[in-house]
Design an enzyme around this catalytic site. Structure first.
Site, PDB file in Angstrom:
ATOM      1  CE1 TYR A 186      29.891  21.163 -13.703  1.00 18.27           C
ATOM      2  CE2 TYR A 186      31.063  22.494 -15.316  1.00 18.27           C
ATOM      3  CZ  TYR A 186      30.951  21.335 -14.579  1.00 18.27           C
ATOM      4  OH  TYR A 186      31.900  20.346 -14.708  1.00 18.27           O
ATOM      5  CB  SER A 190      35.214  22.804 -14.859  1.00 18.97           C
ATOM      6  OG  SER A 190      34.840  23.004 -16.212  1.00 18.97           O
TER       7      SER A 190
END
Length: 261
Positions: free
Chosen positions: A154, A141
């Site tokens: 995350y 990401s």
């Protein structure tokens, strides 16, 4: 057919980026194994792909469970004869700071995103070696490099995935196995809208997110799937250890952070 005769495992393949990637790779000739903890959605996706002429099976898998991952590899080899490619896409997220994240929440995100990629890669590499090589794509990401408030677990997990990608590329190179990562920013997936629901004003958050995109839109699952296709295909056969930003240019907009907290 860029992937004719190949066998690809896609974790978290029942919806979102995983589903789009399964469809895209299947359209280019790969046999597809959807590995997902969501049995109902996974079986439906597998049937949809089968109806389009794509050889597909579903196997219920908790990627953080070693036995589940071993069973996944066994079933894949039994059904299709081997493993040529792996997309480590299964993901969990929580929007909290370190201060507000419980140990259980932290462990869940790390276990699915990072430990899951480790376990699936560990057992897929052994099978790829038997085939003379292969390709692994880790779904990281932009949070690995740029992030916003309250994405502690995350962001940490995705940063770990990019580091793991670099390291694995060194160890796997002599085995003719390439390892790369894809780093999306905002993608039109169910996970995105679940995140928005947790915010005080979901509609405002969505509009801010949309306004932040240099290309004027958020990514589709197919945008990310196209990157996975390239990194698995022979067209990228001298690319390894790379993290590819598929973010529409948002990485470059650090001067104006999103402000929807």
């Amino acid at each position: 057919m860029r992937l004719e005769g190949k066998v690809t495992i896609i974790t978290g393949g029942s919806q979102g980026i995983g589903e789009a990637t399964a469809k895209k790779l299947g359209e280019h000739g790969s046999k597809i194994v959807i590995a997902d903890i969501d049995q109902e959605t996974g079986m439906k996706t597998a049937k949809d792909l089968q109806s389009q002429g794509i050889e597909t099976i579903f196997w219920k898998t908790d990627v953080s469970n070693e036995q589940d991952v071993q069973d996944l590899m066994h079933v894949t080899v039994e059904q299709f004869g081997g493993v040529d490619a792996l997309v480590n896409n299964a993901a969990a997220t929580i929007r909290k700071s370190v201060k507000d994240t419980s140990l259980a929440e932290w462990q869940k995100v790390i276990n699915v995103n990072l430990t899951g990629a480790f376990l699936c890669s560990k057992y897929a590499i052994a099978e790829m070696e038997k085939r003379g090589g292969g390709a692994i794509v880790n779904m990281a990401s932009w949070h690995a490099y740029r992030t916003i408030t309250r994405f502690a677990a995350y962001a940490a997990s995705k940063g770990g995935m990019t580091a793991l990608t670099r390291q694995m590329s060194l160890d796997c190179g002599p085995l003719n196995i390439r390892v790369n990562a894809v780093c999306p920013s905002t993608v039109d997936t169910p996970m995105l809208y679940e995140t928005f629901k947790s915010l005080p004003d979901p509609e405002d958050a969505f509009q801010q997110t949309l306004d932040y995109q240099p290309l004027g839109r958020i990514a589709t699952g197919e945008d990310i799937a196209n990157a996975c296709l390239f990194l698995i295909s022979d067209e990228s056969n001298y690319i390894s250890g790379h993290s590819l930003m598929v973010d529409g240019g948002t990485y470059n907009k650090v001067a104006r952070p999103l402000m929807f907290d």
